[in-house]
Design an enzyme around this catalytic site. Sequence first.
Site, PDB file in Angstrom:
ATOM      1  CE1 TYR A   1     -66.178 -46.359   7.104  1.00  0.00           C
ATOM      2  CE2 TYR A   1     -66.203 -44.146   6.193  1.00  0.00           C
ATOM      3  CZ  TYR A   1     -66.829 -45.359   6.408  1.00  0.00           C
ATOM      4  OH  TYR A   1     -68.099 -45.564   5.947  1.00  0.00           O
TER       5      TYR A   1
ATOM      6  CG  ASN B   1     -73.238 -53.518  11.368  1.00  0.00           C
ATOM      7  OD1 ASN B   1     -73.682 -54.495  11.945  1.00  0.00           O
ATOM      8  ND2 ASN B   1     -73.297 -52.304  11.874  1.00  0.00           N
TER       9      ASN B   1
ATOM     10  CB  CYS C   1     -71.780 -49.219  10.589  1.00  0.00           C
ATOM     11  SG  CYS C   1     -73.283 -49.699   9.740  1.00  0.00           S
ATOM     12  CG  HIS C   2     -75.985 -44.638  11.654  1.00  0.00           C
ATOM     13  ND1 HIS C   2     -76.264 -45.718  12.480  1.00  0.00           N
ATOM     14  CD2 HIS C   2     -76.302 -43.530  12.346  1.00  0.00           C
ATOM     15  CE1 HIS C   2     -76.753 -45.251  13.617  1.00  0.00           C
ATOM     16  NE2 HIS C   2     -76.783 -43.924  13.561  1.00  0.00           N
TER      17      HIS C   2
ATOM     18  CD  GLU D   1     -77.630 -41.844  16.082  1.00  0.00           C
ATOM     19  OE1 GLU D   1     -77.846 -43.059  16.068  1.00  0.00           O
ATOM     20  OE2 GLU D   1     -76.494 -41.362  15.898  1.00  0.00           O
TER      21      GLU D   1
END
Length: 86
Positions: A19, A42, A50-51, A77
Amino acid sequence: MLCLECTLPRISSGETWSYQHQAQVIENPKTIMTIGQANARNPIPIIIPCHRVIGKNGELTGYAGGLGRKAQLLELEYRFKHGQKN
């Protein structure tokens, strides 16, 4: 004005930003809490990823879909990016 839709897509699949880093990118380091709140709202979290935003110490924090799902998305991912099948 926060432009999260501008910064979140810049985080590549399989990578994470804190962040704090996201606040630095938008050139407003005092907005860390606001960024967390905005990310939580979101409406399309898979499209606007946003993850991929984590705590500055590497901890998984705050995800509307739950931290377990956030961990699964990041692992998926990472494996895809590095060509791992299992």
